[in-house]
Structures are given as structure tokens and as C-alpha cells.
Write an enzyme that holds these catalytic residues in place. Sequence first.
Site, PDB file in Angstrom:
ATOM      1  N   LYS A 210       0.816  -1.210   0.000  1.00  0.00           N
ATOM      2  CA  LYS A 210       0.000   0.000   0.000  1.00  0.00           C
ATOM      3  C   LYS A 210       0.859   1.274   0.000  1.00  0.00           C
ATOM      4  CE  LYS A 210      -4.047  -2.207   0.567  1.00  0.00           C
ATOM      5  NZ  LYS A 210      -3.582  -3.592   0.399  1.00  0.00           N
TER       6      LYS A 210
HETATM    7  C1  LIG Z   1      -3.958  -4.693  -0.308  1.00  0.00           C
HETATM    8  C2  LIG Z   1      -3.082  -5.896  -0.372  1.00  0.00           C
HETATM    9  C3  LIG Z   1      -3.238  -6.891  -1.379  1.00  0.00           C
HETATM   10  C4  LIG Z   1      -4.340  -6.839  -2.406  1.00  0.00           C
HETATM   11  O1  LIG Z   1      -4.150  -5.837  -3.367  1.00  0.00           O
HETATM   12  P1  LIG Z   1      -5.389  -5.285  -4.224  1.00  0.00           P
HETATM   13  O2  LIG Z   1      -4.855  -4.134  -4.971  1.00  0.00           O
HETATM   14  O3  LIG Z   1      -6.442  -4.897  -3.222  1.00  0.00           O
HETATM   15  O4  LIG Z   1      -5.837  -6.405  -5.111  1.00  0.00           O
HETATM   16  C5  LIG Z   1      -2.346  -7.948  -1.389  1.00  0.00           C
HETATM   17  N1  LIG Z   1      -1.376  -8.061  -0.461  1.00  0.00           N
HETATM   18  C6  LIG Z   1      -1.206  -7.142   0.508  1.00  0.00           C
HETATM   19  C7  LIG Z   1      -0.126  -7.341   1.518  1.00  0.00           C
HETATM   20  C8  LIG Z   1      -2.037  -6.027   0.587  1.00  0.00           C
HETATM   21  O5  LIG Z   1      -1.864  -5.130   1.575  1.00  0.00           O
END
Ligand SMILES: *Cc1c(COP(=O)(O)O)cnc(C)c1O
Length: 491
Positions: free
Chosen positions: A113
Amino acid sequence: MKMLTYQSSRGMEKGISASEAIVRGIAKDNGLFVPSEFPRLSKSLVEYQDWNYQKLAKEILSLYLPDFTAEELDYCVHQAYGRQFDTPKIAPVVKYGKYYFLELFHGPTYAFKDMALQILPLLMQTAAKKMGMKKKILILTATSGDTGKAAMEGFADVENTKIVVFYPKNGVSFIQEHQMCTQKGENVKVVGIRGNFDDAQTGVKKLFQDADFLEQLNLAGYLPSSANSINIGRLVPQIVYYFYAYLNLLKEGVLVDGELLDVVVPSGNFGNILAAYYAKKMGLPLGVLVAASNENKVLADFFHTNCYDKNREMILTPSPSMDILVSSNLERLLYDISDAEQVKDWMEQLHHTGSYQISEEFAEKLQGFVGEYATVEECNQAISNLYRREGFLIDTHTAVAMAVADKADLTGKQCLIASTASPFKFSAAVLAALGRTGREESFSLPEELSHLTGVSMPDGFLALRERMPRFRDVVEPNQMKRSVLDFIQKG
Ligand SMILES: *Cc1c(COP(=O)(O)O)cnc(C)c1O
């Protein structure tokens, strides 16, 4: 040439500037903003292969944000992708076994993120200034753990913004709660809710529709917004690292220009993999795009049956950031293979019945995608196999992608796995995968994992323990309004 603008995936709005799309987040008809075209880089790929992350980010962002000046983008990119990352590569690619791992967790919160949430606040702040907005921005977010922390880390002390994060008091991990409650910054506030994640999320949605609340914000000079992953200002920065990874492999001679690279992405809200799709639409030679799900396999089922069906129980898995039943960003893919009228129809069906079915004609256009899922058992195997064979640790989300890559029908080309979190962020589950079951999450677990495996943990994990919590408020969901207004009105 016409300037790139944004339009609603449900048809009501067109010709919206990038700045406005970023500040507003979502269109008036609840559609998502999508670009009017897919821009192309001006040079051939090999000419970019020596560019560093920041320079490449500026180039790609400038194509999608044509109303930002070069100086503005320069400022945003350099502030966002600086020393808060623990490697100057920002998103390094490493090879273990037959896979290349694109590590997206070198930012301040150790999860992917950060790649977008380090820059979103700066893009928002810049956009608001350009639009001559007099109001300050108030970000309201409900979090199940990762997003709230990453958003605060990005917004902390960004001028003319404030952020309030609500989390379920007993619904996040020990480390996640500590990370959030020790957050620095004068403009941040963290509040625990007596309830679960849905209560927190419903509470935030209610605030956005509460006329009295909105009026009071207005009087205090604030415009409410959100930092969730449907904002185009989060999606566009994610396109950059797919180009960066390809260029790195090109430079190392792993790929020749034009050779296809398969990509496997652990998916939840479908934002990360959608960025790979946008990169492909821009001409990056990517092969199949594999959406990897955990046991909440709504996406995998969709790609198999052409039916999106959220009518099922949510399963709590060791990859909590992917425990999602409605993948919001899928709407942008649907728009690309059909049109606004059709998307609106599907989204209405989803709203009323919890499902929709797309016809063969549209499904054919999804052939570049594969959707598969992996069980907890398969993910644990992936973690322990990779560790035993290569001495390399992956987290539980990355493990979903690797387990899926192991069994998906790939073309045998080079394969890139998006690695989305540090294994030390999910130490209890990673230890369990290595056979050390029954551990309670605590400060000593990352150290235990490091001792057991000889893999060193990120420096920040040690510092975290020393930080004192600044926030201790826990409220009932019906007191959320009061706690936001108190924070706004005190200064
Ligand atoms: C948010 C997240 C995901 C999923 O990503 P999306 O863009 O929502 O598909 C996968 N792994 C981690 C560690 C995340 O924080």
C-alpha cells in the site's frame, strides 16, 4: 492531440481533469474515474532501462496527469519515493527458484500500500492547490489494519489535510494496532471502534451521508475525502513498478525487448493487478495476468464462470488484506471490455442481488487473464518449500501468488510475482507455515522468525517496540461523528 481526461465508468461524467478526479475520488453516479485513453511512452523501452524509479515515475505520471506541471510532479515523486524506503531501488526485483519477485514492501509500513499511499497525499494536496480550493481535505478511513496505517504514514504532517482512521478494536493484529496507535503527525487521529470492520466501514459511509455532519465540516473549512484504492491517484502510481520491473529484467538480459513476461498478483480489491493491465494497454509486453485469490475466491470463480457472486461467507485467512468479497477495481476492467451502460447494469445487479453474469461475447475479451486460488495448506507449502530450497522468506499474501503460479497454466515464459508484504509483518502465520504453530502475535515474533531462519528483519521492527502509543480512544460506532468533529474543531 486531445488531452487525457477522466470519465465515470457508469457514464454520467466526462472530461474531468486529473486534479479533480484525484480530489473527488469517485464520480457522482458512484462510478470510478477511468482515463479517456491509454497513453504511450515516447521512446522505445530500451531507452528507459537505465532510468531510476523516480525518473520513470515522473514520466509515467506525466502521461496520466497532464494538468500537473513538471515541477509539481518532481516535488511529489521525490517526496514520496525517498529515504523512507529502505532501498534506493524502491521496488527491487529478486530471483529465487524459477520466479522473479517484485518486492513492493520496502516502504515505511512494510506492505505494498505504501507504493501508492506515499504519493497520493501529495498528489491530492497539489491538485487541491491547482484547483484553487480554499478548503482543507479531511480523510476518513475505516481499516482492517494495513490501509489505515499506510494512509496515515502518507498524510502525516501534509499541509492542509487531516486524517482520522477507525479500526475494529478487537479485529486487527497486535502489531497493526501498535503501528497505528504510535503514528506520528499533528494532523492524524486514530480511534478504535467497539465492533468489527463492517461496523467501522458502515460508520464511515454514514458520515459521508450525514447532512448535519457535512454542514459542520463545511463551516470548519473541510472537504471530506477518502484514501481508498479506487482513487485514480492510487492506481496510476502502481503502473510504474510494472514498467520498472520489466526494464530491470531487460537490462539484465533476462528478457529481450518485446518478450512477454507473465505476471502473478495476490489480489483483493483488484487494484494492483489492474495497474499491470493498464501497463499492458500502454504497450508493455506482459503475457498472462494471473489474479491469485485466497479462499475468498470470488475473483477466481468469476474468471472461471463469468459470474461474479459475492453471496457467500467471508473466510478469515492468514492473508487478511485479501479477505474481500467485492473487488471494487474490477469495475474499471469491465468498463474497458464493454461500455458505461453495460457496467451500470452489472453494478446495479450486484447491488440488488449480490451477483451478475457477463455474456460470452464480453468474457472473450478477458482471455489475457487467469484467475486461480490457493488454499491455506498450499500457501504454507509454498512458504516452507521456498525457504527450504532457497533460504528465502515470503509473506502469506505473496505465498498465495506463488502457490497459484505453481499450479496455474502459465506459458513457460519468465514469470514475475508481485510480493506485497514483508514476511515479518505476518510473523505468526509465517512461523506456523514453517512448523512453529500456536504463536500469539507479539514483539518477540519477528525476532523469533529472524533467529529461526537467519533472515534479517527490517530495522524499523526493532524501533517499533520502543514507541509509546499516542492514541487510546475506543468508542461506540454511534460516537464516531463526535470524535471527528472534536478533532476538527480543536484546530
Ligand atoms: C492490499 C493488499 C493486497 C491486495 O491488493 P489489491 O490491490 O487490493 O488487489 C495484497 N497483499 C497485501 C499485503 C495487501 O496489503
